[in-house]
Enzyme design. Structure first.
Site, PDB file in Angstrom:
ATOM      1  CB  SER A 152      -0.861  -0.310   1.198  1.00 25.85           C
ATOM      2  OG  SER A 152      -1.900   1.132   1.459  1.00 25.85           O
ATOM      3  CG  HIS A 184      -3.839  -1.225  -0.639  1.00 30.03           C
ATOM      4  ND1 HIS A 184      -3.670  -1.237   0.723  1.00 30.03           N
ATOM      5  CD2 HIS A 184      -4.550  -2.180  -1.147  1.00 30.03           C
ATOM      6  CE1 HIS A 184      -4.716  -2.889   0.971  1.00 30.03           C
ATOM      7  NE2 HIS A 184      -4.866  -3.275   0.177  1.00 30.03           N
ATOM      8  CG  ASP A 226      -6.010  -5.400   2.752  1.00 33.33           C
ATOM      9  OD1 ASP A 226      -7.233  -6.044   2.946  1.00 33.33           O
ATOM     10  OD2 ASP A 226      -5.884  -4.772   1.487  1.00 33.33           O
TER      11      ASP A 226
END
Length: 366
Positions: A188, A215, A308
Protein backbone atom coordinates in the site's frame (compact mmCIF):
# COMPACT_ATOMS: atom_id res chain seq x y z
CA UNK A 1 -11.28 28.66 33.35
CA UNK A 2 -8.21 26.56 34.24
CA UNK A 3 -9.65 23.50 32.53
CA UNK A 4 -10.15 25.40 29.29
CA UNK A 5 -6.60 26.78 29.37
CA UNK A 6 -5.22 23.27 29.78
CA UNK A 7 -7.25 22.03 26.82
CA UNK A 8 -5.96 24.82 24.62
CA UNK A 9 -2.35 24.36 25.67
CA UNK A 10 -2.50 20.59 25.09
CA UNK A 11 -3.88 20.91 21.57
CA UNK A 12 -1.37 19.97 18.87
CA UNK A 13 -0.42 22.79 16.51
CA UNK A 14 -1.89 22.45 13.01
CA UNK A 15 0.07 20.70 10.29
CA UNK A 16 1.77 23.30 8.11
CA UNK A 17 0.99 22.58 4.46
CA UNK A 18 2.45 23.97 1.22
CA UNK A 19 0.20 23.57 -1.82
CA UNK A 20 2.06 23.54 -5.16
CA UNK A 21 -0.26 23.81 -8.18
CA UNK A 22 -0.04 25.98 -11.28
CA UNK A 23 -3.77 26.06 -12.11
CA UNK A 24 -5.53 28.81 -10.11
CA UNK A 25 -8.86 26.99 -10.16
CA UNK A 26 -7.37 23.68 -9.00
CA UNK A 27 -5.33 25.51 -6.37
CA UNK A 28 -8.49 27.15 -4.99
CA UNK A 29 -10.24 23.78 -4.99
CA UNK A 30 -7.43 22.22 -2.94
CA UNK A 31 -7.41 25.16 -0.54
CA UNK A 32 -11.15 24.69 -0.06
CA UNK A 33 -10.65 21.00 0.72
CA UNK A 34 -7.83 21.51 3.20
CA UNK A 35 -9.68 24.34 4.97
CA UNK A 36 -12.33 21.78 5.95
CA UNK A 37 -9.91 20.09 8.36
CA UNK A 38 -8.85 22.03 11.43
CA UNK A 39 -5.66 19.97 11.77
CA UNK A 40 -4.32 21.42 8.50
CA UNK A 41 -3.07 24.95 7.90
CA UNK A 42 -2.05 26.02 4.39
CA UNK A 43 0.88 28.34 5.07
CA UNK A 44 1.79 29.05 1.43
CA UNK A 45 1.01 28.22 -2.18
CA UNK A 46 3.28 28.02 -5.22
CA UNK A 47 2.54 28.07 -8.95
CA UNK A 48 5.75 26.44 -10.15
CA UNK A 49 8.75 24.50 -8.91
CA UNK A 50 10.95 27.54 -8.38
CA UNK A 51 8.35 29.15 -6.13
CA UNK A 52 7.92 25.83 -4.31
CA UNK A 53 11.63 25.56 -3.60
CA UNK A 54 11.75 29.09 -2.21
CA UNK A 55 8.62 28.49 -0.10
CA UNK A 56 10.12 25.33 1.39
CA UNK A 57 13.33 27.18 2.20
CA UNK A 58 11.63 30.16 3.81
CA UNK A 59 8.44 28.71 5.33
CA UNK A 60 9.57 25.18 6.29
CA UNK A 61 6.26 23.34 5.81
CA UNK A 62 5.55 20.00 7.47
CA UNK A 63 4.21 18.49 4.23
CA UNK A 64 3.80 19.45 0.57
CA UNK A 65 1.21 18.61 -2.07
CA UNK A 66 2.94 18.71 -5.45
CA UNK A 67 1.65 19.19 -8.97
CA UNK A 68 3.97 17.86 -11.68
CA UNK A 69 3.12 19.69 -14.90
CA UNK A 70 4.16 23.29 -14.24
CA UNK A 71 6.07 26.05 -16.06
CA UNK A 72 9.66 27.15 -15.31
CA UNK A 73 10.40 24.16 -13.07
CA UNK A 74 8.22 21.05 -13.15
CA UNK A 75 7.18 19.08 -10.09
CA UNK A 76 9.59 16.22 -10.72
CA UNK A 77 12.59 18.56 -10.76
CA UNK A 78 11.25 20.47 -7.76
CA UNK A 79 10.77 17.23 -5.83
CA UNK A 80 14.38 16.21 -6.46
CA UNK A 81 15.66 19.63 -5.42
CA UNK A 82 13.55 19.70 -2.27
CA UNK A 83 14.57 16.21 -1.21
CA UNK A 84 18.25 16.95 -1.80
CA UNK A 85 18.25 20.30 0.01
CA UNK A 86 15.25 20.61 2.34
CA UNK A 87 13.86 17.08 2.81
CA UNK A 88 10.10 17.36 3.39
CA UNK A 89 7.28 14.83 2.96
CA UNK A 90 5.78 15.24 -0.52
CA UNK A 91 2.40 13.99 -1.73
CA UNK A 92 2.06 14.19 -5.52
CA UNK A 93 -1.50 15.14 -6.54
CA UNK A 94 -2.40 14.57 -10.18
CA UNK A 95 -5.54 14.99 -12.21
CA UNK A 96 -4.57 12.62 -15.02
CA UNK A 97 -5.10 8.86 -15.07
CA UNK A 98 -3.81 8.27 -18.60
CA UNK A 99 -1.28 5.41 -18.47
CA UNK A 100 1.49 7.43 -20.10
CA UNK A 101 0.98 10.29 -17.62
CA UNK A 102 0.77 7.98 -14.60
CA UNK A 103 3.99 6.26 -15.61
CA UNK A 104 5.71 9.65 -15.69
CA UNK A 105 4.05 10.73 -12.45
CA UNK A 106 5.19 7.62 -10.60
CA UNK A 107 8.77 8.50 -11.49
CA UNK A 108 8.40 11.24 -8.88
CA UNK A 109 8.62 8.47 -6.29
CA UNK A 110 12.17 7.84 -7.47
CA UNK A 111 12.88 11.52 -6.81
CA UNK A 112 11.75 11.12 -3.20
CA UNK A 113 8.00 11.74 -3.12
CA UNK A 114 6.24 9.47 -0.65
CA UNK A 115 2.99 8.79 -2.45
CA UNK A 116 1.02 9.67 -5.58
CA UNK A 117 -2.66 10.52 -5.22
CA UNK A 118 -5.37 11.22 -7.74
CA UNK A 119 -6.94 14.65 -7.35
CA UNK A 120 -10.29 14.39 -5.52
CA UNK A 121 -13.49 14.50 -7.53
CA UNK A 122 -15.23 17.86 -7.83
CA UNK A 123 -18.01 19.08 -5.59
CA UNK A 124 -21.25 17.40 -6.59
CA UNK A 125 -19.58 14.20 -7.78
CA UNK A 126 -20.82 11.14 -5.84
CA UNK A 127 -17.24 10.24 -4.89
CA UNK A 128 -16.25 13.75 -3.83
CA UNK A 129 -16.47 13.19 -0.07
CA UNK A 130 -14.60 9.86 -0.13
CA UNK A 131 -11.79 11.05 -2.40
CA UNK A 132 -11.39 14.33 -0.50
CA UNK A 133 -11.24 12.46 2.79
CA UNK A 134 -8.61 10.06 1.42
CA UNK A 135 -6.36 12.93 0.30
CA UNK A 136 -6.71 14.79 3.60
CA UNK A 137 -5.97 11.66 5.64
CA UNK A 138 -2.95 10.83 3.48
CA UNK A 139 -1.53 14.36 3.76
CA UNK A 140 -1.91 14.25 7.55
CA UNK A 141 -0.27 10.85 7.82
CA UNK A 142 2.60 11.71 5.47
CA UNK A 143 3.37 14.83 7.52
CA UNK A 144 4.60 12.52 10.27
CA UNK A 145 7.09 10.63 8.11
CA UNK A 146 10.72 11.42 8.97
CA UNK A 147 12.06 11.87 5.46
CA UNK A 148 15.34 13.39 6.65
CA UNK A 149 16.53 9.98 7.81
CA UNK A 150 15.01 8.16 4.87
CA UNK A 151 16.14 10.23 1.88
CA UNK A 152 18.88 12.68 2.82
CA UNK A 153 21.80 10.32 2.22
CA UNK A 154 21.02 9.58 -1.42
CA UNK A 155 19.59 11.32 -4.45
CA UNK A 156 17.15 8.52 -5.16
CA UNK A 157 15.93 5.80 -2.82
CA UNK A 158 16.81 3.05 -5.30
CA UNK A 159 20.12 1.35 -4.57
CA UNK A 160 22.01 1.30 -7.89
CA UNK A 161 24.05 -1.83 -7.21
CA UNK A 162 22.89 -4.83 -5.23
CA UNK A 163 24.18 -8.37 -5.06
CA UNK A 164 21.52 -10.61 -3.57
CA UNK A 165 24.17 -13.22 -2.88
CA UNK A 166 25.98 -10.94 -0.44
CA UNK A 167 23.29 -11.14 2.23
CA UNK A 168 22.74 -14.50 3.86
CA UNK A 169 18.99 -15.20 3.85
CA UNK A 170 17.23 -16.58 6.92
CA UNK A 171 17.47 -20.34 7.05
CA UNK A 172 14.97 -22.31 5.01
CA UNK A 173 15.23 -26.08 4.76
CA UNK A 174 17.01 -26.90 1.46
CA UNK A 175 14.62 -29.75 0.79
CA UNK A 176 11.70 -27.30 0.82
CA UNK A 177 13.18 -24.85 -1.69
CA UNK A 178 12.07 -26.66 -4.82
CA UNK A 179 8.46 -26.92 -3.61
CA UNK A 180 7.49 -23.25 -3.69
CA UNK A 181 5.07 -22.47 -6.52
CA UNK A 182 3.85 -18.90 -6.04
CA UNK A 183 4.81 -15.55 -4.48
CA UNK A 184 1.94 -13.29 -3.37
CA UNK A 185 2.65 -9.69 -2.35
CA UNK A 186 0.42 -7.11 -0.68
CA UNK A 187 1.43 -3.46 -0.67
CA UNK A 188 0.00 0.00 0.00
CA UNK A 189 1.37 3.45 0.90
CA UNK A 190 5.06 3.59 0.03
CA UNK A 191 4.84 0.24 -1.74
CA UNK A 192 5.48 1.11 -5.40
CA UNK A 193 9.12 1.97 -4.82
CA UNK A 194 9.68 -1.14 -2.69
CA UNK A 195 8.10 -3.33 -5.36
CA UNK A 196 10.32 -1.69 -7.97
CA UNK A 197 13.35 -2.32 -5.81
CA UNK A 198 12.50 -5.99 -5.24
CA UNK A 199 11.62 -6.80 -8.85
CA UNK A 200 14.61 -4.94 -10.26
CA UNK A 201 16.98 -7.16 -8.27
CA UNK A 202 15.33 -10.52 -8.88
CA UNK A 203 16.89 -12.64 -11.64
CA UNK A 204 14.99 -12.31 -14.90
CA UNK A 205 14.54 -16.09 -14.93
CA UNK A 206 13.05 -16.15 -11.42
CA UNK A 207 11.22 -19.48 -11.59
CA UNK A 208 7.99 -18.56 -9.77
CA UNK A 209 5.03 -16.41 -10.77
CA UNK A 210 4.36 -13.34 -8.60
CA UNK A 211 0.92 -11.84 -7.99
CA UNK A 212 0.62 -8.37 -6.46
CA UNK A 213 -2.13 -6.33 -4.85
CA UNK A 214 -1.02 -2.71 -4.64
CA UNK A 215 -3.53 -0.25 -3.18
CA UNK A 216 -3.69 2.49 -5.80
CA UNK A 217 -6.26 5.02 -6.98
CA UNK A 218 -8.92 4.00 -9.49
CA UNK A 219 -7.53 4.32 -13.01
CA UNK A 220 -3.88 4.21 -11.94
CA UNK A 221 -3.23 0.47 -12.19
CA UNK A 222 -2.43 0.34 -15.91
CA UNK A 223 0.03 3.22 -15.68
CA UNK A 224 1.52 1.73 -12.54
CA UNK A 225 2.16 -1.56 -14.36
CA UNK A 226 3.82 0.29 -17.23
CA UNK A 227 6.06 2.25 -14.83
CA UNK A 228 6.91 -0.83 -12.76
CA UNK A 229 7.88 -2.88 -15.83
CA UNK A 230 9.99 -0.09 -17.33
CA UNK A 231 11.73 0.89 -14.11
CA UNK A 232 12.42 -2.64 -12.81
CA UNK A 233 13.19 -4.47 -16.05
CA UNK A 234 11.06 -7.39 -14.81
CA UNK A 235 8.15 -8.79 -16.83
CA UNK A 236 5.09 -7.12 -15.27
CA UNK A 237 1.54 -7.13 -16.63
CA UNK A 238 -1.97 -6.33 -15.50
CA UNK A 239 -3.77 -9.42 -14.23
CA UNK A 240 -6.75 -10.59 -16.29
CA UNK A 241 -9.57 -12.94 -15.43
CA UNK A 242 -8.88 -16.54 -16.35
CA UNK A 243 -5.21 -16.25 -17.25
CA UNK A 244 -2.69 -18.80 -16.03
CA UNK A 245 0.30 -17.23 -14.31
CA UNK A 246 3.70 -17.95 -15.78
CA UNK A 247 7.11 -18.20 -14.09
CA UNK A 248 9.33 -15.12 -14.29
CA UNK A 249 6.27 -12.85 -14.52
CA UNK A 250 4.58 -10.50 -12.06
CA UNK A 251 0.86 -9.79 -12.27
CA UNK A 252 -0.73 -6.68 -10.73
CA UNK A 253 -4.41 -6.93 -9.81
CA UNK A 254 -6.42 -4.09 -11.43
CA UNK A 255 -8.56 -1.63 -9.50
CA UNK A 256 -12.20 -2.35 -8.68
CA UNK A 257 -12.06 -6.15 -8.51
CA UNK A 258 -11.16 -8.82 -5.97
CA UNK A 259 -8.61 -11.42 -7.01
CA UNK A 260 -8.25 -15.09 -6.16
CA UNK A 261 -6.04 -17.88 -7.46
CA UNK A 262 -6.49 -21.61 -7.76
CA UNK A 263 -4.06 -24.51 -7.53
CA UNK A 264 -3.55 -24.41 -11.31
CA UNK A 265 -2.10 -20.88 -11.16
CA UNK A 266 -5.26 -19.45 -12.69
CA UNK A 267 -6.38 -15.95 -11.68
CA UNK A 268 -10.05 -15.15 -11.09
CA UNK A 269 -11.16 -11.52 -10.96
CA UNK A 270 -14.67 -10.49 -10.02
CA UNK A 271 -16.59 -7.45 -8.94
CA UNK A 272 -17.13 -7.75 -5.23
CA UNK A 273 -17.47 -5.65 -2.11
CA UNK A 274 -14.45 -3.89 -0.69
CA UNK A 275 -12.65 -5.66 2.14
CA UNK A 276 -10.84 -3.63 4.79
CA UNK A 277 -11.88 -0.65 2.68
CA UNK A 278 -10.04 -1.91 -0.41
CA UNK A 279 -10.90 -3.42 -3.77
CA UNK A 280 -8.65 -5.19 -4.59
CA UNK A 281 -7.88 -6.37 -1.08
CA UNK A 282 -4.71 -8.11 0.04
CA UNK A 283 -6.83 -10.13 2.46
CA UNK A 284 -8.96 -11.61 -0.32
CA UNK A 285 -5.89 -12.59 -2.33
CA UNK A 286 -3.94 -14.05 0.59
CA UNK A 287 -6.94 -16.09 1.72
CA UNK A 288 -7.22 -17.73 -1.69
CA UNK A 289 -3.46 -18.35 -1.80
CA UNK A 290 -3.59 -20.05 1.61
CA UNK A 291 -6.43 -22.29 0.43
CA UNK A 292 -4.96 -23.14 -2.97
CA UNK A 293 -1.23 -23.38 -2.23
CA UNK A 294 -0.81 -24.03 1.48
CA UNK A 295 2.87 -24.63 2.29
CA UNK A 296 3.91 -24.08 -1.32
CA UNK A 297 3.42 -20.31 -1.27
CA UNK A 298 5.41 -17.29 -0.17
CA UNK A 299 3.42 -14.37 1.23
CA UNK A 300 4.94 -10.89 1.57
CA UNK A 301 3.28 -7.88 3.23
CA UNK A 302 4.91 -4.54 2.50
CA UNK A 303 4.55 -0.98 3.78
CA UNK A 304 1.06 0.48 4.02
CA UNK A 305 -1.68 2.01 6.12
CA UNK A 306 -4.24 -0.09 7.94
CA UNK A 307 -4.33 -3.85 8.43
CA UNK A 308 -5.32 -5.29 5.05
CA UNK A 309 -3.78 -8.73 4.62
CA UNK A 310 -2.32 -9.02 8.13
CA UNK A 311 -4.63 -11.70 9.50
CA UNK A 312 -4.58 -13.57 6.20
CA UNK A 313 -0.78 -13.60 6.20
CA UNK A 314 -1.23 -15.45 9.48
CA UNK A 315 -3.62 -17.85 7.77
CA UNK A 316 -0.94 -18.52 5.15
CA UNK A 317 1.62 -19.15 7.90
CA UNK A 318 -0.79 -21.53 9.59
CA UNK A 319 -1.00 -23.51 6.35
CA UNK A 320 2.79 -23.82 6.24
CA UNK A 321 3.65 -20.97 3.86
CA UNK A 322 6.76 -18.84 4.19
CA UNK A 323 5.54 -15.40 5.30
CA UNK A 324 7.47 -12.13 5.33
CA UNK A 325 6.61 -8.69 6.71
CA UNK A 326 8.61 -5.58 5.85
CA UNK A 327 10.52 -4.17 8.81
CA UNK A 328 9.59 -0.87 10.43
CA UNK A 329 12.77 1.01 9.57
CA UNK A 330 12.37 0.58 5.81
CA UNK A 331 8.58 1.09 5.74
CA UNK A 332 7.05 4.45 4.88
CA UNK A 333 4.01 3.40 6.95
CA UNK A 334 4.28 0.32 9.14
CA UNK A 335 0.55 -0.27 9.53
CA UNK A 336 -0.05 -3.45 7.52
CA UNK A 337 3.27 -5.22 8.19
CA UNK A 338 3.26 -3.99 11.79
CA UNK A 339 -0.17 -5.52 12.35
CA UNK A 340 1.02 -8.79 10.83
CA UNK A 341 4.06 -8.84 13.12
CA UNK A 342 1.87 -8.15 16.16
CA UNK A 343 -0.36 -11.09 15.18
CA UNK A 344 2.63 -13.42 14.80
CA UNK A 345 1.82 -13.82 11.12
CA UNK A 346 5.35 -13.34 9.78
CA UNK A 347 8.00 -16.02 9.81
CA UNK A 348 10.53 -13.31 8.88
CA UNK A 349 10.67 -9.52 9.33
CA UNK A 350 12.97 -8.07 6.68
CA UNK A 351 14.04 -4.99 4.75
CA UNK A 352 13.57 -5.08 0.94
CA UNK A 353 17.13 -6.16 0.13
CA UNK A 354 16.83 -9.12 2.48
CA UNK A 355 13.48 -10.01 0.93
CA UNK A 356 15.29 -10.28 -2.40
CA UNK A 357 17.93 -12.46 -0.76
CA UNK A 358 15.30 -14.81 0.60
CA UNK A 359 13.41 -15.08 -2.69
CA UNK A 360 16.60 -15.71 -4.61
CA UNK A 361 17.80 -18.25 -2.06
CA UNK A 362 14.54 -20.17 -2.07
CA UNK A 363 14.86 -21.08 -5.70
CA UNK A 364 18.53 -22.07 -5.77
CA UNK A 365 19.21 -25.77 -6.19
CA UNK A 366 19.77 -27.50 -2.86
Amino acid sequence: MPGSAKTVSDKRPPIRLLVVEDSPSVREFLLYLFASDQDLQVIATAGNGEEALEAVRSRKPDVITMDLHMPRMDGYTATRAIMENYPTPIVVVTGSSAPEDISTTLSALEAGALVVMKRPMGIGHPDHAATARELIQTVKLMSEIKVVKRWAKQKTPVIPAFDAGQAEPPPVAPAARKHFRLVAIGSSTGGPLVLQRILSHLPRNFPLPIIIVQHIAQGFAEGFVQWLAESSGFAVSLAADGIVMMPSHAYVVPSGVQASVDAYARITLKKDAAENGHCPSVSALFRSVANAYGAYAVGILLTGMGKDGAAELGLMRGRGALTIAQDKESSVVHGMPGEAIALGAATHVLEPDRIVSVLTGLTKPS
